[in-house]
Enzyme design. Structure first.
Site, PDB file in Angstrom:
ATOM      1  CE  LYS A  78     -54.299  14.778 -52.258  1.00  0.00           C
ATOM      2  NZ  LYS A  78     -53.429  15.584 -53.136  1.00  0.00           N
TER       3      LYS A  78
ATOM      4  CD  GLN B  43     -62.242  10.006 -54.965  1.00  0.00           C
ATOM      5  OE1 GLN B  43     -61.826  11.146 -55.103  1.00  0.00           O
ATOM      6  NE2 GLN B  43     -62.267   9.165 -55.978  1.00  0.00           N
TER       7      GLN B  43
ATOM      8  NE  ARG C 123     -57.416  11.670 -64.970  1.00  0.00           N
ATOM      9  CZ  ARG C 123     -58.419  10.928 -64.480  1.00  0.00           C
ATOM     10  NH1 ARG C 123     -59.023  10.029 -65.234  1.00  0.00           N
ATOM     11  NH2 ARG C 123     -58.828  11.100 -63.243  1.00  0.00           N
TER      12      ARG C 123
ATOM     13  CG  ASN D 196     -50.337  25.319 -51.973  1.00  0.00           C
ATOM     14  OD1 ASN D 196     -49.983  25.657 -53.095  1.00  0.00           O
ATOM     15  ND2 ASN D 196     -50.723  26.180 -51.049  1.00  0.00           N
TER      16      ASN D 196
ATOM     17  NE  ARG E 115     -54.246  24.785 -52.644  1.00  0.00           N
ATOM     18  CZ  ARG E 115     -53.789  23.557 -52.405  1.00  0.00           C
ATOM     19  NH1 ARG E 115     -53.689  22.694 -53.400  1.00  0.00           N
ATOM     20  NH2 ARG E 115     -53.438  23.178 -51.189  1.00  0.00           N
TER      21      ARG E 115
END
Ligand SMILES: [Zn+2]
Length: 270
Positions: free
Chosen positions: A53, A70, A125, A169, A260
């Site tokens: 993102k 964000q 990460r 998802n 989810r």
């Protein structure tokens, strides 16, 4: 939440507006970035691409703008010199003689030396981006064998941005259906062929979505007229609980997994 393919298409729209032309205006609202404005004026943006993102805007002088929207940040593209009438606060403006790209409301913005970008704490990460053109099936298959990942359920692993960034998802359900694997299985229990199949699906499904999602055949148009345009992306299991599986006609199941909703066919993915 947008997933990798949607984020990449948004990045493409920003890139189309501004890549390759000299910057006439560079504005940062952040004091720590102010002193860099002057050095970026006259430079050229070489590429704008997402990693997960985060958005990476690469300049031709060895620097890259890192930004993460964000929940609040929003980019817009406008004609040069124009500023939309908005109550949002402008954080970044990058403008050429033709167009400007503007970032509003985001606070997670920084400049990094391009060659040190891998040290950026958020990027460190992340796994490789699932839509990164250089990413190969063999590398994804190898990642599935890594002890960090091989004991996790596929339902959890396929949402973990540390495994592959850009997954999300709807992609999770569609990838598992394409790979014909049940969501509770774990990489270390898979045969070599199954791991390979999963690795292929992990690249192919997001690619297909990126290329074709949102492209719908025009109303009344026959599919045969669409030979030159990509087939529209459609969900085969996601959001289709109770509908017949296209492969075996069993009803598609919906299950909450790793927090989810996940959709799958228990017969095809047995
Ligand atoms: Zn089925």
């Amino acid at each position: 939440m947008p997933e990798g393919p949607e984020i990449r298409r948004a990045a493409d729209a920003l890139a189309d507006a501004i890549v390759g032309e000299a910057l006439t205006t560079v504005f940062f609202a952040f004091p720590k970035l102010k002193r860099r404005e002057r050095a970026l004026r006259g430079r050229i943006i070489e590429s704008i691409r997402p990693h997960g993102k985060a958005l990476l805007t690469r300049f031709d002088n060895g620097w890259t703008l890192y930004s993460h929207n964000q929940l609040y940040g929003v980019w817009s593209v406008v004609a040069a010199g124009k500023r939309p009438d908005t109550a949002r606060s402008l954080r970044v403006a990058l403008e050429t003689r033709q167009r400007a790209i503007l970032l509003y409301s985001a606070s997670d913005v920084d400049l990094w030396r391009t060659d040190r970008l891998h040290e950026q704490p958020f990027l460190r990460r992340l796994g490789p981006d699932v839509l990164e053109p250089a990413l190969r099936v063999g590398e994804v298959a190898q990642r599935l064998e890594d002890p960090k990942f091989s004991g996790r359920s596929l339902a959890a692993l396929l949402l973990d941005q540390g495994f592959l960034a850009g997954m999300g998802n709807y992609l999770r359900s569609e990838v598992l259906f394409e790979a014909r694997l049940a969501p509770h299985r774990r990489p270390r229990e898979l045969s070599r062929a199954e791991r390979r199949r999963l690795a292929s699906a992990l690249l192919a499904v997001p690619q297909r979505s990126y290329r074709t999602r949102g492209i719908e055949p025009a109303r009344g148009m026959q599919a045969s007229y669409l030979t030159d345009t990509p087939e529209a992306f459609r969900f085969r299991v996601f959001d289709r609980a109770g509908e017949a599986c296209e492969a075996c006609a069993e009803p598609i199941l919906r299950q909450e997994l790793a927090g989810r909703r996940l959709y799958w066919c228990a017969r095809c993915q047995g």
